[in-house]
Design a protein around this motif. Structure first.
Motif, PDB file in Angstrom:
ATOM      1  N   LEU A  26       0.891   6.951  -1.032  1.00 25.99           N
ATOM      2  CA  LEU A  26       0.245   6.978   0.275  1.00 25.99           C
ATOM      3  C   LEU A  26      -0.633   8.209   0.427  1.00 25.99           C
ATOM      4  N   ALA A  27      -0.130   9.368  -0.062  1.00 26.40           N
ATOM      5  CA  ALA A  27      -0.938  10.589   0.020  1.00 26.40           C
ATOM      6  C   ALA A  27      -2.216  10.458  -0.801  1.00 26.40           C
ATOM      7  N   VAL A  28      -2.090   9.910  -2.017  1.00 30.29           N
ATOM      8  CA  VAL A  28      -3.286   9.710  -2.846  1.00 30.29           C
ATOM      9  C   VAL A  28      -4.246   8.741  -2.174  1.00 30.29           C
ATOM     10  N   ALA A  29      -3.708   7.672  -1.562  1.00 26.52           N
ATOM     11  CA  ALA A  29      -4.561   6.703  -0.884  1.00 26.52           C
ATOM     12  C   ALA A  29      -5.282   7.326   0.306  1.00 26.52           C
TER      13      ALA A  29
ATOM     14  N   PRO B  88      -5.851   1.083   8.798  1.00 28.42           N
ATOM     15  CA  PRO B  88      -5.284   0.005   7.967  1.00 28.42           C
ATOM     16  C   PRO B  88      -4.394   0.528   6.844  1.00 28.42           C
ATOM     17  N   ALA B  89      -4.776   1.706   6.268  1.00 27.84           N
ATOM     18  CA  ALA B  89      -3.942   2.268   5.205  1.00 27.84           C
ATOM     19  C   ALA B  89      -2.559   2.643   5.735  1.00 27.84           C
ATOM     20  N   ALA B  90      -2.511   3.258   6.944  1.00 27.71           N
ATOM     21  CA  ALA B  90      -1.220   3.619   7.529  1.00 27.71           C
ATOM     22  C   ALA B  90      -0.403   2.373   7.865  1.00 27.71           C
ATOM     23  N   ALA B  91      -1.075   1.355   8.417  1.00 32.84           N
ATOM     24  CA  ALA B  91      -0.365   0.111   8.734  1.00 32.84           C
ATOM     25  C   ALA B  91       0.165  -0.548   7.469  1.00 32.84           C
ATOM     26  N   MET B  92      -0.668  -0.583   6.432  1.00 37.14           N
ATOM     27  CA  MET B  92      -0.230  -1.184   5.188  1.00 37.14           C
ATOM     28  C   MET B  92       0.906  -0.379   4.563  1.00 37.14           C
ATOM     29  N   GLY B  93       0.813   0.972   4.656  1.00 33.87           N
ATOM     30  CA  GLY B  93       1.889   1.807   4.122  1.00 33.87           C
ATOM     31  C   GLY B  93       3.200   1.574   4.846  1.00 33.87           C
ATOM     32  N   SER B  94       3.145   1.479   6.187  1.00 34.47           N
ATOM     33  CA  SER B  94       4.367   1.225   6.950  1.00 34.47           C
ATOM     34  C   SER B  94       4.938  -0.144   6.616  1.00 34.47           C
ATOM     35  N   LEU B  95       4.047  -1.140   6.502  1.00 36.74           N
ATOM     36  CA  LEU B  95       4.516  -2.473   6.148  1.00 36.74           C
ATOM     37  C   LEU B  95       5.143  -2.483   4.758  1.00 36.74           C
TER      38      LEU B  95
END
Length: 487
Positions: free
Chosen positions: A31-34, A178-185
Motif C-alpha cells: 500500500l505504501a509503494v502504491a 480509490p487506492a485507499a478504498a481498494m486497500g481497505s477492501l
C-alpha cells in the motif's frame, strides 16, 4: 528459587494472527509503494502535460515571428495576445528578446534565461524554472535564426505554478481515494479469507465441545484443510487408544469384581459356619473374646461384598449405557416409589423418616405422572445410591421431591434427595463425586460405605443425558442432591 509469573501463557499466538501478521506487513508495504507511486505518477503526468502546453505555446509564438527591414516582429493580433496572457488561476506572460536579452515585444518582466541556454534552445524548445515578481514560474524558451541576416531572437513564455499545483493535488486525491478504498477492501478480504480458511478447525473444535464425555467416535475429515488432516488423524488415533484403554480398564474392573465375588461369598459362608460351631461349644467364658472378632470379620466381609457389588454395577452401567441405554420417555414416579420402598423400611428400623413429595407448577394440581427420558433400572440404581448415602451420613429426616416437566425449564423432570444432616464442608464439596472419596478421616468411621455410591450415581445420570448436582450448608439445611433429566 525462581518465582512463577501470575498469568503464564498457556499457548502460543493464534494461527490467525500468525497468518495475518506477515500478510499485513506485505499489505502495508504494498500500500505504501502504491501510494508513493500514485503521488509520483500524478505529479509527473501533470507536469508533463503542462510542460507540453508551454512548449507548444512557445513554438506557436515562434512561428509568428516575421523578419522585416526594421528587424524581427511578432505577428500577433491583440485578441491573440490577450488569449495567451489571460488565465483565472495563473499569471501568464511572454516576451521576444534579442541576442543581448533586450525585450523586443511582450512583457519586460519576463525572466530571461542566460545566453548559453538561449543558444541551446535553437531548433527545440527548452524548459526552465525562475521567479517573476516574487512568484515561482515555469517557462519555455525557443530561439530562432534569421534566414538571411544571421541574427537570433528568442521567444519566452512563462506561467505561475498555482494551477499546476492544484491540478497535481486534485489528480493525487482522485488516485489516492480509490487506492485507499481498494486497500481497505483488500485487507478486509484478506481477514475474511483467513477466517474462512480456519473455519473448518473451529467446526472441529465445536464438534469436540458438543460431544459427551463417553463419545470417542473419530472426528470427521470433511472440509478439513489438507494441512490439518495429519493433526485430526492423530487425534482420532488418540481417541481410539483412549477408548481401548478405558475398555480394558472396565473389563478389568468387571472381571476382578466378578472373580472376587466367589471367595468373598465363600468367606461369608465359612464365617456363618464358624459362628454356629463356636456357639455350640461349651465355652461360655470365652464368649467375650471370639464374638467381637467374628462380628468384625462379618462386617468386613459385608463391606467387601458391597464394594464388589458396586464395582459390578459401575461396570455394567458403563458398558450397558454406552451400547444401548433404551432412553425413551417414561413416567418416573413408579420407579421413584419402587426405589424408595425398601429404604423407607430400613429408615423406620433405624427410627428415621423418608418422605416422598410430588411438586406441581404454581396454580396446578399435583401431577399424576412425571415424564422424562430415562432407563427405569438405572434410575432406580441412582436413587438407591442417593438414599443409601443419605441414610449413612444424613440427618433424621430425608425428603425425596419430584418436579414435573412444567417446572423444569425445557421439559423433563427433577428429582431432589435432601436431608437435614451435617452436610459436607464447602471446600470438600467438589470432591463429593470422586470414586472412593469418603471425606476426611474416613478410616476412623465404621459406616460400611465404600465411596462409590455417588460416583456411580453421577456416572449413570450423565450417561442418561442428565445432570447430578450437590449443594450443602449454608445454601441448604443439610445436604441436597438434584437429578435433572431431559424431556
Amino acid at each position: 528459587m525462581t518465582g512463577h509469573t501470575a498469568n503464564p501463557r498457556r499457548h502460543g499466538p493464534s494461527l490467525r494472527r500468525q497468518l495475518l501478521q506477515p500478510l499485513v506487513w506485505v499489505w502495508g508495504l504494498g500500500l505504501a509503494v502504491a501510494v508513493v507511486g500514485a503521488l509520483w505518477l500524478a505529479r509527473t503526468a501533470t507536469n508533463r502535460a503542462f510542460d507540453r502546453g508551454l512548449q507548444d505555446e512557445v513554438s506557436a509564438l515562434a512561428s509568428r515571428v516575421v523578419w522585416s527591414e526594421r528587424g524581427p516582429l511578432l505577428d500577433l493580433t491583440r485578441q491573440a495576445m490577450e488569449l495567451i496572457t489571460w488565465d483565472q488561476a495563473d499569471r501568464n506572460a511572454f516576451a521576444l528578446v534579442d541576442l543581448d536579452g533586450n525585450a523586443l515585444a511582450g512583457s519586460a518582466e519576463v525572466p530571461v534565461p542566460h545566453a548559453p541556454m538561449r543558444r541551446e534552445a535553437r531548433g527545440q524548445p527548452l524548459l526552465f524554472d525562475d521567479e517573476m515578481q516574487g512568484h515561482a514560474v515555469r517557462g519555455a524558451v525557443f530561439s530562432i535564426m534569421s534566414p538571411m541576416l544571421d541574427r537570433m531572437v528568442t521567444v519566452i513564455v512563462v506561467e505561475t505554478t498555482q494551477r499546476r499545483a492544484e491540478t497535481v493535488r486534485e489528480l493525487q486525491i482522485s488516485m489516492l481515494l480509490p487506492a485507499a478504498a481498494m486497500g481497505s477492501l483488500t485487507f478486509g478480504l484478506l481477514g475474511w479469507g483467513i477466517r474462512r480458511g480456519l473455519q473448518p478447525l473451529r467446526d472441529v473444535a465445536a464438534e469436540v465441545s458438543a460431544r459427551g464425555p463417553q463419545d470417542w467416535q473419530p472426528l470427521s475429515l470433511m472440509r478439513v484443510p489438507a494441512e490439518a488432516v495429519p493433526l485430526i488423524e492423530r487425534i482420532n488415533r488418540l481417541l481410539d487408544d483412549v477408548q481401548q484403554s478405558v475398555a480394558v480398564q472396565r473389563r478389568f474392573i468387571a472381571d476382578a469384581a466378578h472373580q472376587l465375588r466367589t471367595p468373598v461369598s465363600g468367606m461369608r459362608v465359612l464365617l456363618q459356619a464358624l459362628e454356629q460351631e463356636m456357639a455350640a461349644l461349651p465355652l461360655p467364658a470365652a464368649d467375650a473374646g471370639w464374638r467381637p472378632i467374628l462380628q468384625q470379620l462379618r462386617g468386613s466381609s459385608d463391606r467387601m461384598a458391597r464394594l464388589i457389588g458396586q464395582l459390578l454395577s459401575l461396570a455394567r452401567a458403563e458398558s450397558t449405557l454406552t451400547i444401548d441405554a433404551d432412553l425413551v420417555s417414561h413416567d418416573i414416579l413408579p420407579t421413584v416409589r419402587e426405589a424408595c420402598e425398601p429404604l423407607v423400611l430400613r429408615a423406620l428400623a433405624a427410627e428415621r423418616q423418608i418422605a416422598l413429595e410430588v411438586l406441581a407448577a404454581p396454580g396446578q394440581a399435583e401431577p399424576s405422572s412425571v415424564v422424562a427420558r430415562m432407563h427405569p433400572l438405572w434410575l432406580g440404581e441412582v436413587l438407591v445410591n442417593l438414599l443409601d448415602n443419605a441414610l449413612r451420613y444424613g440427618g433424621q429426616h430425608i425428603v425425596v421431591r419430584v418436579r414435573a416437566g412444567t417446572v423444569v425449564q425445557g421439559g423433563g423432570a427433577e428429582v431432589i434427595v435432601e436431608d437435614d444432616g451435617p452436610g459436607v464442608p464447602p471446600d470438600q464439596l467438589p470432591r463429593l463425586f470422586e470414586p472412593f472419596w469418603r471425606g476426611e478421616r474416613a478410616d476412623l468411621r465404621n459406616d460400611g460405605g465404600t465411596g462409590l455410591g455417588l460416583a456411580i450415581a453421577r456416572e449413570i445420570v450423565t450417561r442418561l443425558g442428565g445432570t447430578l448436582e450437590a449443594a450443602s450448608r449454608p445454601q441448604v439445611a443439610g445436604m441436597r442432591l438434584t437429578i435433572r433429566l431431559q424431556g
